[in-house]
Design a protein around this motif. Structure first.
Motif, PDB file in Angstrom:
ATOM      1  N   ARG A  48     -23.261  25.202  22.429  1.00  0.00           N
ATOM      2  CA  ARG A  48     -21.921  25.234  23.008  1.00  0.00           C
ATOM      3  C   ARG A  48     -20.954  25.705  21.915  1.00  0.00           C
ATOM      4  NH1 ARG A  48     -20.626  19.957  25.659  1.00  0.00           N
ATOM      5  NH2 ARG A  48     -19.653  19.374  23.721  1.00  0.00           N
ATOM      6  N   THR A  49     -20.886  27.003  21.745  1.00  0.00           N
ATOM      7  CA  THR A  49     -20.057  27.620  20.704  1.00  0.00           C
ATOM      8  C   THR A  49     -18.592  27.394  21.038  1.00  0.00           C
ATOM      9  OG1 THR A  49     -19.951  29.621  22.001  1.00  0.00           O
ATOM     10  CG2 THR A  49     -21.744  29.472  20.390  1.00  0.00           C
ATOM     11  N   GLU A  81     -18.929  33.023  17.905  1.00  0.00           N
ATOM     12  CA  GLU A  81     -17.483  33.075  18.086  1.00  0.00           C
ATOM     13  C   GLU A  81     -16.771  34.013  17.120  1.00  0.00           C
ATOM     14  OE1 GLU A  81     -16.648  28.693  16.423  1.00  0.00           O
ATOM     15  OE2 GLU A  81     -18.162  29.022  17.921  1.00  0.00           O
ATOM     16  N   TYR A 105     -16.596  29.651  22.001  1.00  0.00           N
ATOM     17  CA  TYR A 105     -16.372  30.334  23.280  1.00  0.00           C
ATOM     18  C   TYR A 105     -16.844  29.445  24.434  1.00  0.00           C
ATOM     19  CZ  TYR A 105     -15.316  34.945  21.236  1.00  0.00           C
ATOM     20  OH  TYR A 105     -14.745  35.999  20.580  1.00  0.00           O
ATOM     21  N   SER A 106     -18.034  28.860  24.261  1.00  0.00           N
ATOM     22  CA  SER A 106     -18.575  28.027  25.339  1.00  0.00           C
ATOM     23  C   SER A 106     -17.658  26.835  25.609  1.00  0.00           C
ATOM     24  CB  SER A 106     -19.969  27.518  24.974  1.00  0.00           C
ATOM     25  OG  SER A 106     -20.825  28.574  24.637  1.00  0.00           O
ATOM     26  N   SER A 154     -20.291  30.647  30.018  1.00  0.00           N
ATOM     27  CA  SER A 154     -20.933  31.007  28.751  1.00  0.00           C
ATOM     28  C   SER A 154     -22.366  30.509  28.756  1.00  0.00           C
ATOM     29  CB  SER A 154     -20.168  30.385  27.581  1.00  0.00           C
ATOM     30  OG  SER A 154     -20.853  30.670  26.370  1.00  0.00           O
ATOM     31  N   TRP A 169     -20.641  25.807  30.533  1.00  0.00           N
ATOM     32  CA  TRP A 169     -21.617  26.201  29.513  1.00  0.00           C
ATOM     33  C   TRP A 169     -23.006  25.989  30.105  1.00  0.00           C
ATOM     34  CZ3 TRP A 169     -24.136  22.207  26.029  1.00  0.00           C
ATOM     35  CH2 TRP A 169     -25.109  22.802  25.202  1.00  0.00           C
ATOM     36  N   ALA A 190     -15.040  27.777  27.926  1.00  0.00           N
ATOM     37  CA  ALA A 190     -15.518  28.349  29.189  1.00  0.00           C
ATOM     38  C   ALA A 190     -15.400  27.305  30.297  1.00  0.00           C
ATOM     39  CB  ALA A 190     -16.964  28.799  29.042  1.00  0.00           C
ATOM     40  N   ASN A 195     -25.631  30.121  26.425  1.00  0.00           N
ATOM     41  CA  ASN A 195     -25.927  30.126  24.991  1.00  0.00           C
ATOM     42  C   ASN A 195     -26.706  28.849  24.673  1.00  0.00           C
ATOM     43  OD1 ASN A 195     -25.562  30.060  22.038  1.00  0.00           O
ATOM     44  ND2 ASN A 195     -23.980  31.573  22.392  1.00  0.00           N
TER      45      ASN A 195
END
Ligand code: SF4
Length: 981
Positions: free
Chosen positions: A225-226, A197, A228-229, A220, A235, A232, A222
């Motif tokens: 789960r950042t 992020e 950003y995720s 997202s 995820w 989203a 990844n």
């Protein structure tokens, strides 16, 4: 009554003295690498103007006034207790790492450096190595190394994301991050993969906010789960190092369902171009018109002399111009025979055959993503690219003269970063992504991936790295820059026997396309004397005794390692930093750098500009406060040394100094007539832009204009720039490109095939040593493929079943801000985040202490249960854990006692079977040398109750360096309203 219910305010700013903030200076943020425009509000302090607060500059094109927590906290970096304030020399008789120094003057500092460097330069210049961290002045540092005459130079890219840069540049001529990105203003679907992020922080968040408000769908992908995720729409967890398998399966599915942009592939990529299938020295290379006027393709003069099979006339045609003439229908599939009997096939046919077995079911077993979800994902991408497609009323003309009345949008955008790159399979993974994007027709199309000037570059870019050992001569600059993009084995930096020229082994047969160097191997190789011993290692902003290295504990020991006669294996270490990092303790000479608020800086076209999709943008920093103590910008130090050492580019014909200072250098240095570091307000009167004579008042012009110059290109040059005639001519005229020929996307890479043929012994000329033949032949595959990260083959996967990765948090960048009083309140220590089921199965409690072990080392840390990570992965924040006493943290601070550094678990080398038996090779991508630091495999177990409740390993506390600012207790009183004493 609880305090917070009291009538009495906890803090009443209105009751305090009001402070004028009428003094506002604009400059550019450097709390991360995004380079937002900021306004620094000043107040009168005890020693002149000091920072009151920082906010975003609303008039800046990048962040439009937005500022993040890091940017606003620059004030605390400025007053950080860890600030170094004077040059320091290691005390005679003291050990490296003990941190015992005596202050010295700059005059003495220059004397020491000039004497030492002059001697090296006059004898054997390669014994000087310059490696830098995440700096933004590589055009200057690279020039310094070249003028010095040493090939041993690089910045941190080999440790960071060179796979992202090289994988995309070698495929589509540009890459994500500074040189291109997702066009979220026009996209309908946005797929982000492998992105933490912090990356492209403010601009990306502003763009995502608008994209979501406009109804776009955001997926997202990844392992974690950042942040950003979390915002989203979906995820999708994936196992680390398997993204390439996902891309291969997506390509399989898109091709299988015919959801690809045929017209785009036929005209703008090498998909229809015929590849020779017969064995021999042209095997796997493009067939070409034998007309001697034209020459073979790829020789730089006739890069497009290739052939296609025209389905309309059932004959072979030149790819250009006949192959794109109206009525020609170049085949993407099939097998054909040329007039001379050669068997050929379009490169797309070979790609199709390559992905035929890469079914979603195959990828599901590797990635952990269900086959059905992979199928749906391909469907969603195809739907966005084709059903949601639209055109913009922007006419353009392609490089072959065809007029296109509209610009075709393909509104599926991707963004990817280090999660893909920091694996030993990252180059081929990133290539697979770039090819996936190409199949969908999204390259420089509205709503897809878009370039930023000066990109796109040629494939391969016209920058050859230094490669001739005979050119390393006393008192002589190199005849080429130390870094570049090799296109052929002839361009490798090797001796006639195939051994590496460089200390980091970059551009050798071990890692031929190491376009950013291999910082992570410098200390190990230099200590070992492999391939030779160096004398002086200079590091700038590179915390190579801590987080900018793998195998941290051993690297710290190596920095201290001596010969039998008591001399250090690396005889002299110079560290330039603004703060007392872990690495400072290992320096023989410390150069105190300034902060970004105290110096001039340039983010220009010769290096890493801040261009927007619609045109080039560059920016500067200007000092808003005076330097603390004796601090000097490293740029000034380099200019001074270059003058003293009489580098030709820095010396007048009469033998005098050419540049009086860094600012003078920036204004007057021209690598080509009219081309300089900055493109705004050029010409004697400041009226020229992009190109023009030097303007003595250029800095003043930038200062007047928010420290930024933006050039808006006409709409007709906004898209399809790989092939856009108007843009290609313009870019050549402005010296961003050396030629104006189009850049065909390399679905099939004949560049990689040149290396493979050499490894297979099928071509004359340079060939790898026998022990590297199979490695080069395997990984230099002209078509993308997925292979397991190399560390897996050296690991007992049953014993070490988990992947371990790190990411940088939003609030801190690299190791830069653990000394920042405000940001420490967000992250003072880190946890290992473990899926709840995984942690419970290991018998580890939430918040409990555990051991994380790899085959290379172990760390002890605290665990946090998390549902936001896939069960086979554990992760933590990078570089929050610090060595005790470093960065002027109080002994026993959370960062050292509770925080930990995962790098202790990662090896910088892997076992390798060499010509003389078992040896080692860099733990890196075999193509680019990108550090494979996301490849490590670990296991976890609870710490025993009797074990100390502190992280492991611990190191002796670093003492305060002489003159370090300190005054931690006063830092938090540094608020608006502080009365002058
Ligand atoms: S994203 Fe934040 S830290 Fe990075 S440059 Fe912008 S304001 Fe500064």
């Amino acid at each position: 009554m609880f305090k917070f219910l009291s009538d009495e305010p906890l803090h009443n700013p209105l009751a305090r003295e009001q402070v004028s903030d009428t003094v506002i200076k604009c400059t550019t943020c450097y709390m991360c690498a995004c380079r937002c425009g900021i306004r620094v509000h000043l107040r009168e302090g005890d020693n002149g103007p000091e920072v009151r607060y920082i906010d975003g500059n609303p008039e800046h094109p990048l962040n439009k006034g937005v500022i993040c927590a890091k940017g606003a906290s620059g004030i605390m970096k400025q007053v950080s207790p860890a600030r170094l304030t004077q040059p320091l020399l290691r005390k005679a008789g003291s050990e490296r790492g003990a941190g015992e120094f005596e202050p010295i003057s700059w005059a003495r500092t220059y004397e020491i450096l000039t004497e030492r460097l002059a001697k090296i330069r006059a004898t054997d210049p390669k014994k000087f190595a310059l490696f830098t961290g995440r700096d933004q002045m590589q055009a200057l540092t690279g020039l310094f190394a070249r003028q010095f005459g040493t090939p041993n130079y690089a910045a941190h890219g080999g440790f960071c994301s060179v796979n992202m840069a090289a994988g995309m540049i070698y495929t589509v001529g540009g890459s994500f991050w500074e040189f291109g990105g997702p066009d979220l203003d026009r996209a309908r679907l946005f797929v982000m993969i492998g992105t933490a992020e912090d990356h492209h922080s403010n601009p990306m968040k502003i763009a995502i906010a608008k994209f979501k408000r406009d109804g776009g769908r955001f997926i997202s992908i990844n392992p974690v789960r950042t942040g950003y995720s979390a915002i989203a729409d979906e995820w999708i967890p994936i196992k680390p190092g398997t993204d390439g398998a996902l891309f291969m399966a997506l390509m399989h599915e898109l091709i299988h369902t015919d959801r690809i942009d045929h017209a785009f592939l036929q005209r703008f990529t090498n998909a229809p171009q015929l590849v020779v299938l017969d064995e021999g020295e042209r095997e796997g290379l493009f067939a070409f018109d034998p007309n001697p006027e034209k020459g073979p393709p790829g020789d730089g003069r006739h890069p497009h002399n290739k052939l296609v099979w025209d389905k309309a006339s059932s004959q072979v045609l030149n790819a250009y111009p006949e192959g794109i003439a109206d009525g020609c229908d170049p085949a993407l599939e099939g097998h054909y025979t040329l007039a001379d009997g050669s068997k050929v096939a379009p490169s797309f046919q070979l790609l199709r055959e390559r992905v035929a077995s890469c079914t979603p079911e195959w990828a599901a077993t590797i990635t952990g993503i269900a086959a059905e979800r992979i199928r749906q994902l391909a469907g969603e991408m195809g739907h966005a690219a084709f059903e949601q497609a639209y055109t913009l009323p922007i006419p353009w003309t392609d490089a072959w003269g065809r007029h296109h009345p509209h610009t075709q949008a393909r509104p599926v955008a991707f963004h990817a970063m280090r999660g893909l790159a920091a694996h030993s399979n990252g180059f081929q993974t990133v290539r697979a992504l770039a090819i996936l994007m190409s199949l969908l027709g999204t390259i420089d199309a509205p709503g897809g991936f878009r370039h930023k000037a000066p990109y796109p570059r040629h494939i391969v870019p016209n920058y050859r790295a230094f490669n001739d050992p005979a050119q390393i001569q006393p008192n002589t600059p190199l005849n080429a820059a130390p870094l570049g993009f090799p296109a052929h084995p002839d361009e490798l930096a090797i001796h006639p026997d195939g051994s590496p020229i460089r200390i980091d082994h970059a551009y050798s047969w071990e890692h031929p396309l190491s376009a950013h160097g291999m910082m992570h191997n410098v200390i190990t190789n230099a200590t070992r004397g492999d391939p030779y011993r160096i004398d002086t290692l200079m590091m700038f902003m590179a915390n190579m005794a801590w987080n900018s290295t793998m195998n941290t504990s051993n690297v710290r020991e190596m920095l201290n390692r001596k010969h039998g006669d008591g001399e250090y294996m690396i005889p002299f270490i110079v560290v330039c930093d603004a703060f007392q990092s872990e690495t400072v303790a290992f320096a023989d000479l410390v150069l105190p750098d300034t902060t970004y608020l105290e110096r001039h800086d340039v983010m220009g076209m010769l290096d890493r500009p801040i261009s927007e999709f619609d045109g080039p943008v560059d920016s500067v920093r200007i000092p808003v406060v005076k330097p603390l103590g004796e601090c000097k910008p490293f740029q000034e130090v380099l200019i001074e040394l270059a003058g003293r050492l009489k580098f030709p580019a820095f010396t007048t014909p009469e033998g005098g100094r050419k540049f009086s200072s860094y600012t003078d250098f920036i204004v007057n240095f021209q690598p080509a007539p009219g081309v300089g570091f900055l493109m705004g307000w050029r010409g004697k009167d400041g009226q020229s832009h992009l190109k023009g004579e030097p303007n003595p008042k250029q800095w003043e012009a930038y200062e007047k204009h928010n420290c930024v110059f933006q050039y808006h290109m006409p709409q007709t040059m906004h898209y399809m720039r790989n092939w856009n005639r108007e843009y290609l001519d313009f870019a050549k005229d402005k010296s961003w490109r050396q030629r104006n020929d189009p850049i065909q996307l390399a679905l099939y890479s004949d560049t990689l095939q040149f290396f493979r043929l050499a490894a297979q012994g099928k071509t004359r000329g340079r060939q790898p040593p026998d022990e590297l033949r199979e490695r080069v032949a395997t990984y230099f595959d002209p078509l993308p493929f997925w292979y397991a990260p190399l560390e897996e083959a050296a690991t007992d996967l049953k014993a070490y079943p988990l992947n371990a990765i790190t990411q940088r948090p939003m609030a801190m960048y690299h190791s830069w801000d653990s000394q920042n009083a405000w940001l420490r309140q967000i992250h003072s220590h880190n946890y290992l985040h473990v899926n709840v089921a995984t942690a419970k199965a290991a018998g580890i409690a939430d918040g409990g202490w555990c051991w994380v072990e790899s085959q290379w080392g172990k760390v002890r840390c605290m665990v946090r249960y998390s549902e936001a990570v896939e069960p086979g992965t554990v992760w933590t924040w990078n570089a929050i854990g610090k060595a005790d006493g470093a960065w002027q943290l109080a002994p026993g601070a959370d960062e050292a006692r509770k925080g930990f550094l995962l790098n202790h678990l990662i090896s910088e080398e892997l076992p390798f079977q060499g010509a003389k038996g078992s040896t080692t090779i860099s733990n890196s991508d075999p193509i680019t040398g990108q550090a494979g630091w996301y490849d490590v495999r670990v296991r976890i177990r609870p710490a025993a109750p009797e074990e100390p409740r502190e992280s492991f390993p611990q190191f002796a506390s670093m003492p305060a360096a002489p003159g370090v600012l300190g005054k931690a207790a006063q830092v938090l009183t540094y608020f608006a309203g502080r009365k002058k004493s």
